[in-house]
Motif scaffolding. Structure first.
Motif, PDB file in Angstrom:
ATOM      1  N   LYS A  87      36.762  32.352  44.206  1.00 23.58           N
ATOM      2  CA  LYS A  87      35.823  33.069  45.267  1.00 23.58           C
ATOM      3  C   LYS A  87      36.618  32.938  46.500  1.00 23.58           C
ATOM      4  O   LYS A  87      36.867  31.749  47.075  1.00 23.58           O
ATOM      5  N   THR A  89      36.294  33.249  50.592  1.00 25.01           N
ATOM      6  CA  THR A  89      35.468  33.175  51.862  1.00 25.01           C
ATOM      7  C   THR A  89      36.223  33.727  53.013  1.00 25.01           C
ATOM      8  O   THR A  89      37.463  34.028  52.933  1.00 25.01           O
ATOM      9  N   ALA A 145      36.021  36.930  43.276  1.00 26.75           N
ATOM     10  CA  ALA A 145      34.917  37.433  43.907  1.00 26.75           C
ATOM     11  C   ALA A 145      34.899  37.443  45.300  1.00 26.75           C
ATOM     12  O   ALA A 145      35.701  36.296  45.888  1.00 26.75           O
ATOM     13  N   LEU A 146      34.597  38.120  46.284  1.00 26.31           N
ATOM     14  CA  LEU A 146      34.653  37.952  47.659  1.00 26.31           C
ATOM     15  C   LEU A 146      33.394  38.805  47.965  1.00 26.31           C
ATOM     16  O   LEU A 146      32.847  39.863  47.519  1.00 26.31           O
ATOM     17  N   ASN A 185      32.430  41.803  43.555  1.00 21.72           N
ATOM     18  CA  ASN A 185      31.602  41.496  44.608  1.00 21.72           C
ATOM     19  C   ASN A 185      31.077  40.005  44.579  1.00 21.72           C
ATOM     20  O   ASN A 185      30.611  40.033  43.264  1.00 21.72           O
ATOM     21  N   ASP A 186      30.943  39.264  45.256  1.00 23.00           N
ATOM     22  CA  ASP A 186      30.647  37.866  44.935  1.00 23.00           C
ATOM     23  C   ASP A 186      29.054  37.610  44.428  1.00 23.00           C
ATOM     24  O   ASP A 186      28.900  36.917  43.535  1.00 23.00           O
ATOM     25  N   TRP A 364      29.959  30.095  42.960  1.00 25.77           N
ATOM     26  CA  TRP A 364      30.758  31.345  43.020  1.00 25.77           C
ATOM     27  C   TRP A 364      31.930  31.474  42.332  1.00 25.77           C
ATOM     28  O   TRP A 364      32.003  32.704  41.768  1.00 25.77           O
ATOM     29  N   ALA A 368      32.822  34.385  39.261  1.00 30.07           N
ATOM     30  CA  ALA A 368      34.208  35.038  39.119  1.00 30.07           C
ATOM     31  C   ALA A 368      34.672  35.006  37.970  1.00 30.07           C
ATOM     32  O   ALA A 368      35.328  35.953  37.230  1.00 30.07           O
TER      33      ALA A 368
END
Length: 380
Positions: A87, A89, A145-146, A185-186, A364, A368
């Motif tokens: 993930k 951020t 994922a982001l 997409n996260d 999160w 992913a």
């Protein structure tokens, strides 16, 4: 010994493997009933899956109770394959190594000091490499994922927290790691993890609402993720919740972003107190009865209740799941959230089942990894 790689499955074999993965161990009789297959058809479908090591037979008969032919349900070996989930951020890459059922084996974080796509790709590739070395055998695939708009499970069209537009992140990480990589997409990833292995498992329909740096929404209906080309745009972010609330960066007064994000809540409390404050400190002060913090947190709680009501009224879910790093709000402002929910919910409507996820970024990153499991194991 390294397990043999699996190719994406299709047709009835896919259905058999998926049911066993999510709900196993399952008897052959139960699988036949679920999938409306004859015993002979099920045998034909499961044989190649058993030969490939995708499925195994397990003995669930209690010791000393075997009479006649022992029961041999089908299951998977979660530790037979491992996946990395990351993930990203605005300041950190959070990574996990998981089993086939998304059980977390190891985790690691690394700061992102440079937001350029090349620097982030290099940093994430090193993080992936660190987690790969902690796996007992080759890693099958990687999920990343982001927060942003992702297309073709590879390309980041927009990622506002990183300042990115049109970044081929999947290709960049594949070339650096030599591993299959899928990008998502996260919120989509977290919704799928919640659906397959989390608080949404077993619900034909559920809604997921996340709070943190942004506000996200995911929906599973009839056992499938509801998605479209616009799914990763964060369309719920500016849903109006409080006409008297503060404005967001786009000028919308009292929208979801203005009411529920960590930055908005901490900014309002900091202005009232005349000093900088962290999110947990703001919630702690509210719990302790500080008037300014209590007002801001309760306003946010009522807004959250209204958002939950909107999700429930439009999608009629079996349950609503709350997640994200800001999810503690649901506990600290529980009564205010209930007030907001009741205000926008028909009094004859059934009481909602509301579940909460851990605020940890591990959730999160695990999401992913689930995207990687879905894409590279079962071909979903």
């Amino acid at each position: 010994m390294t397990p043999a790689p699996w190719g994406p499955l299709s047709g009835p074999g896919h259905a058999v493997a998926l049911d066993v993965l999510l709900d196993g161990p399952l008897s052959r009789a139960e699988l036949s009933r679920r999938l409306d297959l004859s015993a002979g058809s099920l045998t034909r479908l499961t044989k190649p899956l058993l030969d490939a090591g995708l499925l195994v037979e397990v003995d669930d008969s209690p010791a000393g109770s075997r009479v006649g032919r022992p029961s041999r349900p089908l299951d998977i070996v979660p530790e037979a394959h491992h996946f990395v989930g990351v993930k990203i951020t605005g300041d950190t890459a959070h990574g996990v190594l998981t089993t086939l059922r998304a059980g977390v084996v190891a985790s690691a974080d690394t700061p992102l000091d440079d937001h350029s796509p090349f620097a982030v790709s290099d940093t994430v590739a090193r993080l992936i490499g660190e987690l790969v070395t902690r796996a007992p055998h080759d890693v099958t695939a990687v999920g990343v994922a982001l927060g942003g708009h992702v297309v073709d499970a590879s390309d980041v069209v927009r990622a506002p927290f990183l300042g990115w537009t049109d970044v081929p992140l999947g290709d960049m990480l594949r070339s650096r790691t030599g591993l299959p990589v899928v990008v998502a997409n996260d919120v989509t990833a977290l919704t799928e993890a919640t659906h397959w292995f989390g608080a949404g498992h077993g619900a034909a329909t559920f809604s997921l609402i996340t709070m943190g740096a942004g506000v996200g929404f995911g929906l599973v209906a009839h056992g499938r993720l509801v998605t479209s080309e616009d799914a990763s745009l964060g369309l719920v972010s500016h849903h109006p919740l409080d006409p008297s609330g503060p404005p967001c960066f786009a000028g919308h007064r009292g929208c979801a972003v203005a009411m529920l994000t960590i930055r908005s809540i901490t900014t309002q409390v900091a202005v009232a107190l005349g000093r900088e404050i962290t999110y947990d400190e703001a919630l702690d002060l509210a719990q302790a009865g500080d008037p300014a913090a209590r007002r801001v947190v309760d306003d946010a709680g009522r807004a959250l209740g209204r958002l939950v009501a909107a999700a429930a009224n439009f999608t009629m879910p079996e349950r609503v799941v709350l997640g994200g790093e800001g999810v503690r709000l649901a506990d600290v402002a529980r009564e205010a959230m209930r007030d907001g929910l009741r205000a926008d919910r028909d009094p004859l409507a059934h009481d909602l089942v509301i579940a909460t996820l851990s605020p940890s970024f591990t959730e999160w990153a695990r999401g992913a990894a689930v995207i990687a499991i879905q894409t590279f194991v079962l071909g979903t």
